[in-house]
Motif scaffolding. Structure first.
Motif, PDB file in Angstrom:
ATOM      1  N   THR A  98      50.690  39.626  43.370  1.00 24.89           N
ATOM      2  CA  THR A  98      51.620  39.334  42.290  1.00 24.89           C
ATOM      3  C   THR A  98      52.945  40.021  42.566  1.00 24.89           C
ATOM      4  N   LYS A  99      54.017  39.331  42.275  1.00 23.63           N
ATOM      5  CA  LYS A  99      55.333  39.932  42.530  1.00 23.63           C
ATOM      6  C   LYS A  99      55.653  41.048  41.543  1.00 23.63           C
ATOM      7  N   TYR A 100      54.837  41.192  40.510  1.00 22.76           N
ATOM      8  CA  TYR A 100      55.053  42.251  39.525  1.00 22.76           C
ATOM      9  C   TYR A 100      54.231  43.501  39.833  1.00 22.76           C
ATOM     10  N   ASP A 101      53.662  43.568  41.025  1.00 20.42           N
ATOM     11  CA  ASP A 101      52.875  44.739  41.422  1.00 20.42           C
ATOM     12  C   ASP A 101      53.782  45.966  41.484  1.00 20.42           C
ATOM     13  N   GLU A 102      53.425  46.985  40.718  1.00 16.82           N
ATOM     14  CA  GLU A 102      54.221  48.207  40.669  1.00 16.82           C
ATOM     15  C   GLU A 102      53.581  49.343  41.446  1.00 16.82           C
ATOM     16  N   VAL A 103      52.430  49.077  42.058  1.00 17.49           N
ATOM     17  CA  VAL A 103      51.700  50.124  42.769  1.00 17.49           C
ATOM     18  C   VAL A 103      51.731  49.898  44.270  1.00 17.49           C
ATOM     19  N   VAL A 104      51.330  48.717  44.719  1.00 21.84           N
ATOM     20  CA  VAL A 104      51.401  48.394  46.147  1.00 21.84           C
ATOM     21  C   VAL A 104      52.744  47.728  46.400  1.00 21.84           C
ATOM     22  N   THR A 105      53.669  48.522  46.856  1.00 20.85           N
ATOM     23  CA  THR A 105      55.046  48.060  47.031  1.00 20.85           C
ATOM     24  C   THR A 105      55.503  48.294  48.470  1.00 20.85           C
ATOM     25  N   PRO A 106      56.336  47.378  48.996  1.00 23.27           N
ATOM     26  CA  PRO A 106      56.686  46.089  48.410  1.00 23.27           C
ATOM     27  C   PRO A 106      55.475  45.153  48.405  1.00 23.27           C
ATOM     28  N   CYS A 121      51.469  29.760  39.168  1.00 21.66           N
ATOM     29  CA  CYS A 121      51.780  29.740  37.736  1.00 21.66           C
ATOM     30  C   CYS A 121      52.938  30.690  37.502  1.00 21.66           C
ATOM     31  N   ALA A 122      54.120  30.127  37.324  1.00 19.45           N
ATOM     32  CA  ALA A 122      55.347  30.934  37.260  1.00 19.45           C
ATOM     33  C   ALA A 122      55.356  31.908  36.091  1.00 19.45           C
ATOM     34  N   VAL A 123      54.595  31.609  35.037  1.00 17.01           N
ATOM     35  CA  VAL A 123      54.620  32.474  33.857  1.00 17.01           C
ATOM     36  C   VAL A 123      53.509  33.524  33.875  1.00 17.01           C
ATOM     37  N   ASP A 124      52.769  33.621  34.978  1.00 18.52           N
ATOM     38  CA  ASP A 124      51.746  34.659  35.105  1.00 18.52           C
ATOM     39  C   ASP A 124      52.442  35.996  35.328  1.00 18.52           C
ATOM     40  N   LEU A 125      52.270  36.914  34.388  1.00 19.42           N
ATOM     41  CA  LEU A 125      52.963  38.202  34.439  1.00 19.42           C
ATOM     42  C   LEU A 125      52.056  39.352  34.886  1.00 19.42           C
ATOM     43  N   SER A 126      50.913  39.028  35.447  1.00 17.09           N
ATOM     44  CA  SER A 126      49.975  40.079  35.853  1.00 17.09           C
ATOM     45  C   SER A 126      50.615  41.065  36.819  1.00 17.09           C
ATOM     46  N   HIS A 166      49.559  45.050  38.874  1.00 17.55           N
ATOM     47  CA  HIS A 166      48.545  45.480  39.832  1.00 17.55           C
ATOM     48  C   HIS A 166      47.148  45.579  39.214  1.00 17.55           C
ATOM     49  N   VAL A 167      47.055  46.131  38.020  1.00 17.89           N
ATOM     50  CA  VAL A 167      45.747  46.308  37.407  1.00 17.89           C
ATOM     51  C   VAL A 167      45.185  44.982  36.918  1.00 17.89           C
ATOM     52  N   THR A 168      45.991  44.238  36.177  1.00 19.81           N
ATOM     53  CA  THR A 168      45.456  43.049  35.514  1.00 19.81           C
ATOM     54  C   THR A 168      45.078  41.938  36.485  1.00 19.81           C
ATOM     55  N   ILE A 169      45.701  41.875  37.659  1.00 20.63           N
ATOM     56  CA  ILE A 169      45.305  40.847  38.620  1.00 20.63           C
ATOM     57  C   ILE A 169      43.841  41.029  39.026  1.00 20.63           C
ATOM     58  N   GLY A 170      43.364  42.261  39.000  1.00 17.36           N
ATOM     59  CA  GLY A 170      41.989  42.514  39.398  1.00 17.36           C
ATOM     60  C   GLY A 170      40.995  42.487  38.260  1.00 17.36           C
ATOM     61  N   VAL A 171      41.409  42.919  37.063  1.00 14.30           N
ATOM     62  CA  VAL A 171      40.424  43.124  36.007  1.00 14.30           C
ATOM     63  C   VAL A 171      40.472  42.084  34.893  1.00 14.30           C
ATOM     64  N   LEU A 172      41.491  41.206  34.893  1.00  9.94           N
ATOM     65  CA  LEU A 172      41.610  40.279  33.765  1.00  9.94           C
ATOM     66  C   LEU A 172      42.055  38.870  34.122  1.00  9.94           C
ATOM     67  N   ASP A 173      42.732  38.662  35.233  1.00 12.67           N
ATOM     68  CA  ASP A 173      43.490  37.433  35.459  1.00 12.67           C
ATOM     69  C   ASP A 173      42.616  36.285  35.964  1.00 12.67           C
ATOM     70  N   ARG A 174      42.345  35.309  35.109  1.00 13.18           N
ATOM     71  CA  ARG A 174      41.483  34.194  35.476  1.00 13.18           C
ATOM     72  C   ARG A 174      42.193  33.202  36.403  1.00 13.18           C
ATOM     73  N   ILE A 175      43.506  33.239  36.460  1.00  9.15           N
ATOM     74  CA  ILE A 175      44.208  32.417  37.444  1.00  9.15           C
ATOM     75  C   ILE A 175      43.928  32.969  38.837  1.00  9.15           C
ATOM     76  N   ALA A 176      43.991  34.287  38.975  1.00 13.48           N
ATOM     77  CA  ALA A 176      43.617  34.915  40.243  1.00 13.48           C
ATOM     78  C   ALA A 176      42.146  34.658  40.549  1.00 13.48           C
ATOM     79  N   TYR A 177      41.305  34.706  39.521  1.00 12.92           N
ATOM     80  CA  TYR A 177      39.881  34.473  39.733  1.00 12.92           C
ATOM     81  C   TYR A 177      39.614  33.056  40.243  1.00 12.92           C
TER      82      TYR A 177
END
Length: 285
Positions: free
Chosen positions: A217-225, A245-250, A252-263
């Motif tokens: 995700t481009k909003y990753d604040e932990v694994v940068t860049p 999905c341009a409106v997916d705001l996940s 670093h955490v949520t891509i792994g624990v919540l994001d069904r688009i990633a799933y």
């Protein structure tokens, strides 16, 4: 507070955010069934012949990281297992802190256990953060390529992280890097340019015979860049969530624990013959 302590505090805090699910800490172990997964009586089906091994991230554990993804995969007919690794003495629940090469050895033992229990010849691995990167050591140096069909990484720190530049400050504080390495070697191994990552990535990112997928995700604040997560190789698919999905705001955490688009992309990677397009509506699938 001493300057180097101020530098280490945000570094540790951001790595903590990398993998801890936003749920209460669990007390179950990887050997106990957890909402349908870690069931050693499960037998892979013809449709899904390979068991799935889930590998948590830094400061994660075998349960909290997977309270959403594990049931998602079980519901789709997979035998699913998760392990704890990288434990430090006296630190319960928050794992992935030990030397990563040793953690890869723990993964090797666990995969062998899963294959023996299920009778399968190979497994597929899905990991979040460190859990998407650490298995590459197992594949490359510990014989894992013969036992793994696919590796799917959700926000994996494949080439380390600068933590938005914070890691670059460590050389300016005498003793800080040594403290980080001695207290939590698993964190030190993940800093961009570490000896561990230099060894891991020397000679190429991938090994033959394994299918690689990276979901970032481009909003990753932990694994940068965030583009440092992507792999280069002949059998690699690098995916940016916002391209699907341009409106997916996940982040670093949520891509792994919540994001069904990633799933949904995980499901596609595990069963490419039956893959379907991933888009914003995938959250309902």
């Amino acid at each position: 507070m001493l300057p180097w302590k101020r530098a280490l505090r945000p570094l540790t805090a951001l790595l903590l955010a990398a993998a801890v699910a936003v749920v209460p800490a669990a007390t179950a172990s990887a050997d106990a069934p957890s909402s349908g997964w870690n069931d050693y009586t499960c037998r892979p089906s013809t449709a899904h012949p390979r068991p799935i091994v889930l590998v948590h991230g830094t400061f994660g554990n075998s349960v909290d990281n997977w309270l959403a993804l594990a049931p998602y995969l079980v519901h789709r007919g997979y035998c699913v297992y998760s392990l704890d690794y990288g434990q430090l003495s006296g630190v319960p629940l928050f794992h992935g802190l030990g030397p990563i090469d040793e953690s890869a050895g723990q993964l090797k033992v666990f995969v062998d256990k899963v294959l023996a229990a299920t009778g399968a010849a190979e497994t597929d691995i899905v990991g979040h953060s460190q859990g998407g990167m650490m298995p590459r050591y197992y594949l490359k140096f510990l014989g894992g390529a013969a036992k793994v069909n696919a590796l799917v990484g959700l926000a994996p720190d494949n080439h380390g992280t600068t933590l938005n530049g914070l890691a670059n400050l460590l050389p300016y504080f005498p003793g800080a890097s040594d403290l980080l390495s001695s207290a939590t070697p698993g964190l030190a191994d993940q800093v961009a340019g570490s000896a561990f990552l230099t060894k891991l990535n020397a000679g190429g990112d991938t090994v033959p015979g394994v299918h690689y997928t990276v979901v970032a995700t481009k909003y990753d604040e932990v694994v940068t860049p965030y583009r440092s997560q992507f792999l280069t190789g002949p059998d690699v698919r690098n995916v940016l969530l916002q391209d699907l999905c341009a409106v997916d705001l996940s982040e670093h955490v949520t891509i792994g624990v919540l994001d069904r688009i990633a799933y949904h992309e995980v499901a596609n990677a595990l069963d490419p013959a039956h893959a379907t397009p991933t888009n914003c509506a995938s959250v309902f699938q």
